[in-house]
Design an enzyme around this catalytic site. Sequence first.
Site, mmCIF file in Angstrom:
data_model
loop_
_atom_site.group_PDB
_atom_site.id
_atom_site.type_symbol
_atom_site.label_atom_id
_atom_site.label_comp_id
_atom_site.label_asym_id
_atom_site.label_seq_id
_atom_site.Cartn_x
_atom_site.Cartn_y
_atom_site.Cartn_z
ATOM 1 N N GLY A 1 0.778 -1.240 0.000
ATOM 2 C CA GLY A 1 0.000 0.000 0.000
ATOM 3 C C GLY A 1 0.800 1.275 0.000
ATOM 4 C CB SER B 1 21.116 -11.748 8.711
ATOM 5 O OG SER B 1 20.452 -12.402 7.652
ATOM 6 C CE LYS C 1 16.740 -10.638 8.070
ATOM 7 N NZ LYS C 1 18.132 -10.489 8.548
#
Length: 808
Positions: A371, A687, A730
């Site tokens: 959006g 990560s 995440k």
Amino acid sequence: MTPSTPDRVPAADAPPPSSRLPLLPLRDVVVFPYMVTPLLVGRAASVAAVEAAMERDKRLCVAAQREPDTEEPGGDDLFAVGTVIRVLQIIRTPDETLKILVEGAARVRLEGVTQADGFLEATAIPMREEPADGPEIEALSRSIKDRFKEYVRLNKRLPDEVLLSVLNLDEIGRMADSISAYILGKVPLKQELLAEPSLANRLARINQILAGELDILEIEQRIDGEVQSAVQRNQREFYLNEQLRAIRKELGYTSDEDSEIEDYTTRIEQSELSPEALEVARREVSRLERMSVMSPEATVVRNYLDTLLALPWKRKSRDKIDPAHVQTRLDADHFGLEKVKERIVEFLAVYKLTRRPQGTILCLVGPPGVGKTSLGRSIAESMGRKFVRISLGGVRDESEIRGHRRTYIGSKPGRIIESLRKAGTRNPVFLLDEIDKMGADFRGDPAAALLEVLDPEQNSTFSDHYLEVEFDLSQVMFITTANSLHSIPPALEDRMEIIRLPGYLEHEKLVIAERFLAPRQMKRNGVARWPGGFKQSAFQAVIDGYTREAGVRGLEREIAGICRKVARHHAEHGKWPAAVTAANLEKYLGIPKYRRRVMDRQPEIGVVVGLAWTTVGGEILEVEVNAVPGAGKITITGNLKDVMKESAETALSYARGLCREMSGDWFKKNQIHIHVPEGAVPKDGPSAGIAMATAIVSLLRGVPARADVAMTGEVTLRGRVLPIGGLPEKAVAAVRAGCQHLIIPRENEKDYQELAPEIRRGLTVHLVETMDEVLPLALVDGGKRATAGRAGTGTRGSRKVKSPARPN
């Protein structure tokens, strides 16, 4: 016909002293002695004078009128000095005019001009010419001859035979009168030469007149040469335009060019251009006026003026800023995104109080379909401003932002100025979509050009290459969107305030599908009167089995597909089908495309839940580690890139240092295999470091890893946990997968505080700094066996962030 010089003049033509002769007034003509010239006689008095002369001895006097418009001149209307002429030939025409050929005999002074028998008569007193001789006269004579030669050469109206007839005259006085007759001058000048009795003075005056005429003829010749060159360059175009102009003039049409210039001038004076732009516009109109209508450059100037006059230099929309109305409008158009809507309302509230543009450019960052673009449109509608959107995806040319210079046909302004021209106001809400998708090549870097556009300290004097005048962008409300910040240059990112849209949770997608997507698609596909509709279980099944995204575009496509099949069923059978539920969903969409990955398995040794960021949102990664017989090497599979491979090697080195009792013979006989499904999807980044380190330690210690704990963070050789990016996405992935705990680096605490309340309510978040804090949280029974081999290391303990219980 030009006057000619006879070889001789009979002595009988000389007038006797003080003789009365008919007088013929002349218009614009001065007759010199010894010259033969034609005359046209039309006035009744003049015709009578000629006829009287023909009845006597064919002699009469001629004198020039002071004013050529006088129809019936008297003695005062004529010059006092004239010439006695002899009529050589007379021709009568049907209209009662006479054409006569006359020969000048002598200059005379006229006295006693009277009217007699219908014509003028005067006493002709011969003028005595003062003799002149000597070196000065000879010098003047030679100078006059030389200049007269040049005069005849430059003057195309005199034939070359004139030069021969004049230069062959031996008498200086006759030569002077002949040259006087051929000089192209007005009546007063020629009358001055006729009335001069002194030959020396007459020669000096002729010499002076010839010198001046030569200067004029040389200038004319130079101008003719320049005109001829211009005509040769544009000969065809010039003649066609001149013919077209002449034809239009004969037909009585107004010149298009004149009306066009007048129209531009009027529009410029009535416009609201800035002083600089007004000066440039006037200058361009002046250039256009001097150009040919068919010139290509004229087209460039017209396009430039049209663009300049069409820009909203002072026109702007009237703001209607009501924070309550803005909040209501945002809630009506977008479900969830509470933190984002709160920041937008704060931004507009400050603008309402200060009425000054803020120094902050909002940048909405998030995966596709959440959006971002529609938020910009809702902001514009709630403020009562025009909405302008340009997509920067794939833009590689700086000229797309700054425009093209007006050095060639087809140049145009940049997309910023062009969009403002179409909007018609200077203060629209301007959405720069996909700002992270711009490129750069040899044509320049558009991101560098945007630095001026998005800098409030500079954009008040924005200069487009096409306009070449400053345009004020400070009233424009710029909003940018991006899927990722990685490809945005730091200097550009520094000018924007980042607002993250992490994606929708399942319960939010359920509400969006029920309230927004389904009614819209039912209306678009003509099934708004379908009584059955969708059941909530159908939406849940579509979200779980047919979409894998952070936004809702794929969800809306699947709902649209169902609506099309319903429309077809009604068209073929004449009745509506039953409601769509989870049970009959496969009838419309086929078998599910995805299997929902929910962490409902039992804890396993060597299997840890990691997290990854993608352009479409967050994803979970189940890091699998196993030991196989080998020579102590490490095998890494799963389509991992270089950074992630290095992170895996770092994790192994840390784990071997932690489990030192196994660093000897065990690693000589076994090798570690790390696999990260799914193998077809490329993966990179550091990560997953703590997830791989935890999985290796779980394998080496034989302790299962908890299935309800997800983790993300970079690991070092000393076991420190470093910060990572993409935490909001995440965290959403962890909630969707059913994880109850989330381990993140302590340095990402600021990112945690920005998470939406719905995400924080669904997770217990642990902030850690070292692996000694991670292992007790991630392994079953607190990982007591995992840390037993680490001697001499202190554990600070993780910081647990309390969250409310998860809703049912």
